[in-house]
Design a protein around this motif. Structure first.
Motif, PDB file in Angstrom:
ATOM      1  N   UNK A 195      -4.107   5.794   9.830  1.00 59.28           N
ATOM      2  CA  UNK A 195      -3.340   7.042   9.908  1.00 59.28           C
ATOM      3  C   UNK A 195      -2.308   6.971   8.789  1.00 59.28           C
ATOM      4  N   UNK A 196      -2.680   7.466   7.628  1.00 65.27           N
ATOM      5  CA  UNK A 196      -1.850   7.287   6.434  1.00 65.27           C
ATOM      6  C   UNK A 196      -0.458   7.887   6.607  1.00 65.27           C
ATOM      7  N   UNK A 197      -0.384   9.075   7.193  1.00 58.45           N
ATOM      8  CA  UNK A 197       0.926   9.717   7.361  1.00 58.45           C
ATOM      9  C   UNK A 197       1.839   8.873   8.245  1.00 58.45           C
ATOM     10  N   UNK A 209       0.846  -1.208   0.000  1.00 54.82           N
ATOM     11  CA  UNK A 209       0.000   0.000   0.000  1.00 54.82           C
ATOM     12  C   UNK A 209       0.874   1.248   0.000  1.00 54.82           C
ATOM     13  N   UNK A 210       1.879   1.249   0.864  1.00 55.55           N
ATOM     14  CA  UNK A 210       2.811   2.382   0.971  1.00 55.55           C
ATOM     15  C   UNK A 210       3.465   2.679  -0.381  1.00 55.55           C
ATOM     16  N   UNK A 211       3.778   1.644  -1.118  1.00 54.27           N
ATOM     17  CA  UNK A 211       4.432   1.815  -2.422  1.00 54.27           C
ATOM     18  C   UNK A 211       3.442   2.107  -3.551  1.00 54.27           C
ATOM     19  N   UNK A 212       2.157   2.093  -3.219  1.00 54.39           N
ATOM     20  CA  UNK A 212       1.134   2.301  -4.246  1.00 54.39           C
ATOM     21  C   UNK A 212       0.955   1.101  -5.150  1.00 54.39           C
ATOM     22  N   UNK A 238       5.323   7.114   7.200  1.00 59.89           N
ATOM     23  CA  UNK A 238       6.524   7.444   7.981  1.00 59.89           C
ATOM     24  C   UNK A 238       7.204   6.184   8.493  1.00 59.89           C
ATOM     25  N   UNK A 239       6.408   5.200   8.899  1.00 64.06           N
ATOM     26  CA  UNK A 239       6.978   3.944   9.390  1.00 64.06           C
ATOM     27  C   UNK A 239       7.808   3.268   8.294  1.00 64.06           C
TER      28      UNK A 239
END
Length: 454
Positions: A405-407, A390-393, A411-412
Motif C-alpha cells: 500500500x504505497x500511500x 524506498x520512500x525516499x526514492x 504516510x507512515x
C-alpha cells in the motif's frame, strides 16, 4: 494408457526448476501417465509462454553447485501451454476437465492475501474484485474451476499449494472456504469438502531470474537454441503431506519425501532459509550490493543472519527431529553460491507478507518463553530502513510487493513518529503491536541497522 493432467497455475521460473523437474524425472524413467498443463493468472509472462509454446513446452534447466559444477537437462513435462486471456477461460477449462487430477500453484506469499490471523485481507483491490465475480486471484480462479467441475460432473481432485506459506495447504483451504462463504457459494463448499484435499507441502530450490548469458551458455553446451531457459542451484527438496484426494504420480520414485506431517520441515525452511534470505537481501541492498552471494559473504550481514537463527529460531523450534545447526550451515553455504548470481532485488520482494509469516512467529515465541528477540528484531528493523530508502526514492531497483500500500507507507514515513506507527501495525506484528517493550526494541534495532550500513 490413461494420461492424467497436473495443472499448474503460476508458470514462473521456480515451477519450471522444481515441480516440473520432478515430473520430468518420472517421464524420463518411463512413467508417461502424467503431464503438466500450465498457465498464469496475471498477464505478465506471456513472452515466456509464447517461447515455450514455440518449443512445444521443452526448455533447458541449468543447475550449478557452489563449487561451479554445471549440469544441463532438457525438461519435457510441460506438454500444454495455456495462453492468458482476460476471462482466464483456457486455464479454467483445463482445470474443469475430468482428467485433471491435481491443480498446483505458485502465486507467491502475497498471492494468498492473508492477515496475521490467517483471514482474508478483503480490502485488497484484487480480492475485492474477485468477491464481486472477478478472477484476479487464486481464490477467484479456483472457484470458477470448481463450479465448472461441478457442472461437468468431473471427479475429485487435489489442490496443491507450492508456495512458502506456513501450513500452506491448510491456509489456502481456509482462505478458499472463507472466499466461498463471502460469495454465498455453499454448494461449492460442500463439493470441496466431499471431493478435494489440500495437502501441505514444503518446496526448496533457489531459482534466480535467468542470467542474460544463459541462452548462449546453453547453446554452447548443448547445441539447443532455447528462448526460455531456467537456472537453479543443484540442491532440491520437496516434502509433501501424503493426503491426495484421488490418483497421484509416483512421487516417491523421483525423490519426493511423502510424509504424514510437513510441519517440522516447513518451520525449519520458512524460518531458517526464507527469513534469512530476505534479511540478507535487505541488508545487502542497504550496503550497496547487488547479489545475494556477496551480501552473505559480508561478515556483518552473515553475523546478523547466523545470530537470528542460532539465538532465536533454534530455541523456538526445539527438538523437531531435524539437525537444525547443520541445516543452518547448509542454508547459509547455499547462499554463498556465486554462480547463481541471485539478486537482492528478487529476494527482497514481498516483505509485507514475509514479516508476519516468517519472522513475527519467532518473536512471539521468544517473548512467550521469557526471552527478548534481540536477534530476530533486526529483520523487521532492516525492512523498516529498506522501506525508508524506498520512500525516499533511494533504492537501486524497483521494489516488488503484491500487497504494498504505497500511500500508507509514504504516510507512515511522513508522520511524526514512523517507528511507532510501524511497530503498532497488527498486520505485520499481530499481538506484539500492543507492546511498548516491542516498540522500544524496534527503535533500538533500527538504530543498530543505521550503524550497520554506515
Amino acid at each position: 494408457m490413461t494420461t492424467n493432467t497436473w495443472l499448474h497455475i503460476g508458470l514462473g521460473s521456480f515451477h519450471r526448476a522444481h515441480q516440473a523437474w520432478y515430473l520430468h524425472r518420472l517421464i524420463a524413467q518411463g512413467d508417461t501417465r502424467w503431464h503438466i498443463a500450465a498457465g498464469n493468472i496475471r498477464n505478465d509472462a506471456e513472452h515466456v509462454v509464447a517461447a515455450l509454446t514455440a518449443q512445444k513446452g521443452r526448455y533447458v534447466l541449468e543447475t550449478v553447485s557452489p563449487e561451479g559444477e554445471r549440469a544441463y537437462e532438457e525438461i519435457t513435462s510441460i506438454q500444454k501451454l495455456l495462453p492468458w486471456q482476460a476471462d482466464l477461460q483456457p486455464l479454467i477449462a483445463e482445470g474443469a476437465k475430468p482428467e485433471t487430477r491435481v491443480i498446483a500453484f505458485t502465486v507467491t506469499e502475497g498471492g494468498y492475501y492473508l492477515n496475521t490471523s490467517h483471514g482474508l485481507e478483503v480490502a485488497n483491490a484484487d480480492l475485492a474484485c474477485d468477491l464481486k465475480g472477478g478472477n484476479k486471484t487464486i481464490y477467484g480462479v479456483i472457484t470458477r474451476i470448481l463450479e465448472q467441475r461441478m457442472a461437468n460432473g468431473a471427479g475429485p481432485l487435489t489442490l496443491l499449494n507450492c508456495d512458502n506459506v506456513r501450513h500452506n495447504g491448510e491456509r489456502f483451504h481456509d482462505g478458499l472456504e472463507e472466499f466461498l462463504q463471502l460469495t454465498g457459494k455453499q454448494s461449492v463448499i460442500e463439493w470441496l469438502a466431499a471431493n478435494a484435499t489440500c495437502p501441505n507441502t514444503m518446496v526448496d530450490r533457489i531459482t534466480p531470474r535467468p542470467a542474460a548469458d544463459l541462452p548462449a551458455r546453453i547453446k554452447a553446451q548443448t547445441g539447443i537454441d532455447d528462448k526460455a531457459p531456467v537456472m537453479g542451484e543443484t540442491f532440491i527438496q520437496w516434502v509433501v503431506e501424503d493426503n491426495f484426494r484421488d490418483v497421484r504420480p509416483d512421487l516417491e520414485a523421483i525423490g519426493v519425501e511423502m510424509v504424514e506431517s510437513v510441519i517440522p520441515y516447513e518451520e525449519a525452511k520458512i524460518r531458517i532459509l526464507n527469513a534469512s534470505h530476505s534479511c540478507i537481501a535487505w541488508a545487502g541492498t542497504l550496503m550497496g550490493m547487488k547479489f545475494i552471494h556477496e551480501s552473505t559473504l559480508t561478515d556483518a550481514i552473515y553475523a546478523v543472519a547466523d545470530r537470528y537463527v542460532t539465538e532465536d529460531v533454534i530455541p523456538s523450534l526445539g527438538d523437531n527431529g531435524i539437525d537444525l545447526p547443520t541445516y543452518r550451515d547448509v542454508v547459509l553455504k547455499r547462499f554463498t553460491n556465486p554462480y547463481i548470481e541471485d539478486t537482492n532485488q528478487r529476494v527482497a520482494a514481498d516483505g509485507f507478507s514475509k514479516i508476519p509469516a516468517m519472522m513475527t512467529p519467532t518473536m512471539i515465541e521468544c517473548y512467550q518463553r521469557g526471552a527478548v528477540p534481540h536477534a530476530t528484531a533486526m529483520l523487521p528493523a532492516l525492512f523498516f530502513v529498506f522501506m525508508e530508502q524506498w520512500h525516499k526514492g533511494q533504492l537501486p531497483y524497483e521494489y516488488q510487493d503484491g500487497i504494498l500500500d504505497a500511500d500508507a507507507v509514504h504516510a507512515m514515513f511522513n508522520a511524526e513518529d514512523p517507528v511507532a506507527l510501524y511497530a503498532s501495525d497488527k498486520a505485520l506484528f499481530g499481538e506484539l503491536a500492543q507492546r511498548e517493550d516491542f516498540t522500544a526494541l524496534l527503535r533500538e534495532k533500527i538504530q543498530a541497522v543505521y550503524s550497520l550500513i554506515r
